[in-house]
Design an enzyme around this catalytic site. Structure first.
Site, PDB file in Angstrom:
ATOM      1  N   ASN A 175      43.474  43.835  43.336  1.00  0.00           N
ATOM      2  CA  ASN A 175      44.797  44.896  43.554  1.00  0.00           C
ATOM      3  C   ASN A 175      44.225  46.212  42.288  1.00  0.00           C
ATOM      4  O   ASN A 175      43.473  45.252  40.932  1.00  0.00           O
ATOM      5  CB  ASN A 175      45.455  44.560  43.786  1.00  0.00           C
ATOM      6  N   TYR A 217      45.309  49.247  40.606  1.00  0.00           N
ATOM      7  CA  TYR A 217      45.670  50.825  40.575  1.00  0.00           C
ATOM      8  C   TYR A 217      45.717  51.407  39.635  1.00  0.00           C
ATOM      9  O   TYR A 217      45.805  53.363  39.186  1.00  0.00           O
ATOM     10  CB  TYR A 217      47.260  50.131  40.049  1.00  0.00           C
ATOM     11  N   GLU A 224      45.302  45.781  47.505  1.00  0.00           N
ATOM     12  CA  GLU A 224      46.238  47.046  47.013  1.00  0.00           C
ATOM     13  C   GLU A 224      45.909  48.036  46.297  1.00  0.00           C
ATOM     14  O   GLU A 224      44.701  47.927  45.784  1.00  0.00           O
ATOM     15  CB  GLU A 224      47.731  46.023  46.240  1.00  0.00           C
TER      16      GLU A 224
END
Length: 453
Positions: free
Chosen positions: A294, A296, A353
């Site tokens: 994940n 970001y 993600e």
């Protein structure tokens, strides 16, 4: 900017964030049900009682996925729906719900990927100590066995845990996520170890229960860490931050040992890590079929003796930021993927993600223009394509999130979806980013002529 044949284009959600129906179908109480009822814990007093009502609207949502052209969908299975008391009695209605969902996905040509733990621990287990109690790892192995035996014939890809770092430190050191324990660093480290131990035990239970060909991995939230300068102090601070956020989870899973520099640092600061028992690390390092990442943002850090932790501070952002004030660092994804290949070998990787929160507005024309998210996704797709060209074994990419949903302590104030959720009516409205992603999937990559800023 083309991706290889068979590359999985997906999107992702989690049970508590989208399902709602928290008192239907035999579901038990989770720690997030309880946490949301504590005043001041979640923005505006929001909760997941209804969320996106995916529990009732899943067929329409699968149709949206099919129209998008997804080849894979990652969702989580709510532990309290399957074992309402945390162990023992199996709730068949809960398993039946996920079976219907998986069958519909397969019928629409979408590959299901199931996460077993996305933060919704049954409250009855929390009442017994939750993840501070080593026995919770045994209960997770039981949950894994029950669920995989029931659904393994339909679901080919399985994930034990989503983001153990968040469970440990956000939930048990700072207490800003459920169960809301501000237990300090030692408690966070203890929880991290028990979650990692349960991952290994879960992999063992999976191997005993799953049909041939089913795959299992774990999802870690990772980022690149850069030093603010070449000074030895800043470089050492970046190394500590990387140890805390990345290596403390990568190393035991993929190397069978905690990083020695961090063990020394932690023991000097917080005392002996007495919760690590003989044989634990061998269990944690059970062979896995893939690693989920994940991603970001990334961090630039500097040495600061009176910093919040580890004698460091984060440098001010120099790039655009999202609505959560997270800096947009697509090159950090490239650096991370290449680094994992270099340091941890050829394990298959998935971006499980990646996405961004922006202040999306439903226009009077009935459309949602989210050009910032289009740019964010395009830049990160390009970074992933560069990593593949550099030899990284990246197999798929799951955009977070399919739809706007309950964003944990932020409630419904932050929107990550490529589909807009109009919460008063629960109407779904595909955003500009949805159509952009649909075009990327159809082309199998990015237009070298420039489809994003």
């Amino acid at each position: 900017m083309q991706f290889p044949p068979g590359f999985l284009w997906g999107s992702a959600t989690s049970a508590y964030q989208v399902e709602g129906a928290v008192r239907e179908g035999g579901r038990g109480e989770s720690i997030w049900d309880r946490f949301c009822r504590e005043p001041g814990k979640v923005k505006d007093g929001d909760h997941g009682d209804v969320a996106c009502d995916h529990y009732h609207r899943w067929e329409d949502d699968v149709a949206l996925m099919a129209d998008l052209g997804l080849s894979a969908y990652r969702f989580s299975i709510a532990w309290p729906r399957v074992l309402p008391e945390g162990s023992g009695r199996v709730n068949q209605a809960g398993l039946d719900y996920y079976r219907r969902l998986a069958e519909k996905l397969l019928a629409r040509g979408i590959r299901p990927a199931a996460t077993l733990y996305h933060w919704d621990l049954p409250q009855v287990l929390q009442d017994k100590g939750g993840w501070t109690n080593r026995e919770t790892a045994d209960r997770f192995a039981e949950f894994t066995s029950v669920t995989v035996r029931a659904l393994g014939d339909l679901i080919p890809d399985w994930i034990t845990h989503n983001e153990p770092w968040v469970v440990a430190f956000v939930g048990h050191t700072w207490g800003s996520h459920a169960p809301g324990i501000r237990g300090g660093w030692w408690t966070g480290l203890q929880v991290a170890h028990h979650v990692l131990l349960s991952h290994g035990m879960g992999v063992q239970a999976f191997r005993a229960a799953a049909p041939a060909g089913a795959k299992v991995g774990v999802v870690l939230n990772l980022g690149s860490t850069y030093a603010a300068s070449d000074s030895p102090a800043d470089v050492a601070a970046a190394r500590r931050q990387d140890g805390f956020a990345n290596r403390w989870f990568l190393d035991p899973v993929l190397r069978g040992a905690y990083p020695a520099d961090m063990v020394s640092y932690y023991e000097e600061k917080f005392g002996p890590l007495s919760f690590v028992q003989p044989g634990d690390l061998a269990t944690i390092a059970q062979p896995i079929d893939f690693l989920g990442i994940n991603y970001y943002s990334s961090a630039t850090v500097m040495a600061k003796p009176d910093g919040d932790y580890f004698e460091l501070a984060f440098a001010p952002a120099t790039r655009p930021v999202t609505a959560l004030n997270w800096e947009v660092v697509p090159e950090g994804l490239f650096d991370l993927l290449v680094r994992i290949k270099r340091e941890y070998g050829e394990i298959p990787l998935y971006i499980t993600e990646n996405g961004a929160a922006y202040n999306d507005v439903l226009g009077t024309d009935g459309k949602v223009a989210d050009s910032e998210r289009v740019a964010y996704l395009g830049q990160h797709f390009a970074a992933a394509a560069r990593a593949i060209a550099a030899g990284v074994n990246l197999k798929g990419y799951y955009v977070w999130s399919l739809m706007d949903n309950f964003e944990w302590a932020e409630g419904y104030s932050k929107r990550f979806g490529i589909v807009y959720t109009d919460y008063p009516t629960l109407r779904r409205v595909p955003k500009e980013s949805y159509y952009f992603y649909r075009d990327v999937i159809r082309r199998g990559g990015l237009d070298s002529g420039g489809v994003f800023p």
